[in-house]
Design a protein around this motif. Sequence first.
Motif, mmCIF file in Angstrom:
data_model
loop_
_atom_site.group_PDB
_atom_site.id
_atom_site.type_symbol
_atom_site.label_atom_id
_atom_site.label_comp_id
_atom_site.label_asym_id
_atom_site.label_seq_id
_atom_site.Cartn_x
_atom_site.Cartn_y
_atom_site.Cartn_z
ATOM 1 N N GLY A 169 0.942 -1.212 -0.037
ATOM 2 C CA GLY A 169 0.064 0.153 0.007
ATOM 3 C C GLY A 169 0.718 1.435 0.030
ATOM 4 O O GLY A 169 0.337 2.326 -0.322
ATOM 5 N N TYR A 170 2.112 1.311 0.278
ATOM 6 C CA TYR A 170 3.085 2.055 0.616
ATOM 7 C C TYR A 170 3.121 2.941 -0.792
ATOM 8 O O TYR A 170 3.376 4.201 -1.152
ATOM 9 C CB TYR A 170 4.381 1.885 0.920
ATOM 10 C CG TYR A 170 5.236 1.205 0.101
ATOM 11 C CD1 TYR A 170 6.117 1.954 -0.920
ATOM 12 C CD2 TYR A 170 5.216 -0.293 0.085
ATOM 13 C CE1 TYR A 170 6.966 1.217 -1.883
ATOM 14 C CE2 TYR A 170 6.110 -0.878 -0.872
ATOM 15 C CZ TYR A 170 6.826 -0.076 -1.790
ATOM 16 O OH TYR A 170 7.648 -0.696 -2.700
ATOM 17 N N SER A 171 2.992 2.249 -1.956
ATOM 18 C CA SER A 171 3.324 2.695 -3.647
ATOM 19 C C SER A 171 2.296 3.658 -3.799
ATOM 20 O O SER A 171 2.090 4.334 -4.890
ATOM 21 C CB SER A 171 3.289 1.638 -4.198
ATOM 22 O OG SER A 171 2.059 0.717 -4.400
ATOM 23 N N GLY A 172 1.027 3.715 -3.085
ATOM 24 C CA GLY A 172 -0.304 4.371 -3.365
ATOM 25 C C GLY A 172 -0.003 5.716 -2.619
ATOM 26 O O GLY A 172 -0.789 6.723 -2.822
ATOM 27 N N ASP A 173 1.192 5.928 -1.822
ATOM 28 C CA ASP A 173 1.272 6.933 -1.002
ATOM 29 C C ASP A 173 2.542 7.780 -1.640
ATOM 30 O O ASP A 173 3.243 8.444 -0.761
ATOM 31 C CB ASP A 173 1.492 6.636 0.463
ATOM 32 C CG ASP A 173 1.339 8.052 1.525
ATOM 33 O OD1 ASP A 173 0.788 8.999 1.135
ATOM 34 O OD2 ASP A 173 1.996 7.784 2.302
ATOM 35 N N GLY A 204 7.379 4.622 1.914
ATOM 36 C CA GLY A 204 6.252 5.352 2.308
ATOM 37 C C GLY A 204 6.676 6.251 3.338
ATOM 38 O O GLY A 204 7.713 6.522 3.369
ATOM 39 N N THR A 223 -1.229 -9.698 -0.962
ATOM 40 C CA THR A 223 -1.867 -8.852 -1.990
ATOM 41 C C THR A 223 -3.174 -9.469 -2.721
ATOM 42 O O THR A 223 -3.239 -11.007 -2.545
ATOM 43 C CB THR A 223 -0.957 -8.524 -3.016
ATOM 44 O OG1 THR A 223 -0.375 -9.735 -3.624
ATOM 45 C CG2 THR A 223 0.417 -7.768 -2.438
ATOM 46 N N THR A 229 2.694 10.569 -3.277
ATOM 47 C CA THR A 229 2.761 11.902 -3.326
ATOM 48 C C THR A 229 3.401 12.637 -2.130
ATOM 49 O O THR A 229 4.173 13.584 -2.269
ATOM 50 C CB THR A 229 1.394 12.430 -3.321
ATOM 51 O OG1 THR A 229 0.833 11.745 -4.698
ATOM 52 C CG2 THR A 229 1.269 13.910 -3.605
#
Length: 333
Positions: free
Chosen positions: A32-36, A273, A106, A38
């Motif tokens: 999920g870190y890859s979605g953060d 992240g 995942t 920004t």
Amino acid sequence: MNQGVETVTGAITADELGKTLIHEHFLFGYPGYSGDLTLGGMNTKEALETAETIALSLRSFGVETVVDPTPNECGRNPEFLKEVSDRTGLQIVCATGYYYEGEGATPYFKFRQQLGTAEDEIYEMFMTELTEGIGETGVKAGVIKVASSKDHITSYEEMFFRAAAKAQKETGAVILTHTQEGTMGPEQAELLISEGASPEKIVVGHMCGNTDPAYHRRVLERGVYIGFDRFGLQGIAGARPDAEKIETLSVLLKEGYGNQILLSHDTVNIWLGRPPEIPEPIAVQLRNWHPVHLFENILPKLNDRGFSEEELEDLFTKNPQQLFFQKQQADIR
């Protein structure tokens, strides 16, 4: 017999392995870190400088090899590790494998599990990354990482254990496990061995999460190695205080199990992240969670308990060499 163990810069021989830490993470991120990105993107230049400082610190204590068993979905980065190794001369072994279901699973392989293809695909992934390389990096994995949940091994996790045993039978690769809070050690060993894995090529990790010597004996009697590999980690994730780890380790060493024990810290040196904000009471307990804590603080305490420098050095040198380079049962047969 294995002719070498794969590091991120190529295979090395038994004589080149040297003093080894069996479980440290240069990079780690929960799925999920890859979605953060920004707000949580990695500054590669700064990360490499941090990793280089850590690697050189380890080398100053004579460490020549580190096993980094970061799971595939938790930010494993062979190219980053290769750059660290090239800069510092520290030999780094990376893994192929997945984390336990609660914190690492995942939907990808869970979906494929429903289709009935996942276990064969996991085995194919292990074999390819061990024998051909990871993606387009040219780096081969040197160990297989598998993990189970607290107090049980889920059907999802069992797929990885079975695939790991099958791949180990064909390649001789070491299997390194994660036990959640030190639970399921005997069950992990039993499952892997029942699927044909060689016990002398298995490390049941994080066993220092349990402080009952009888529990450890149940695992050690199967012929596997165990990891007292979370020194410095205490106050979170079910980790026991260092004082309790030292006490349990001392009992096992006095009982003659020293040739089946490996030491490390399970540090996360760079979080992928946004870095976690650790509450002050826990941060105080984690002040020694760094990759040279064993050498600065723990070994002197073991010396005070009567264990010789040679006995303790074997935990970092002789034991890893036996783990990676001794013959498998299948070879003997």
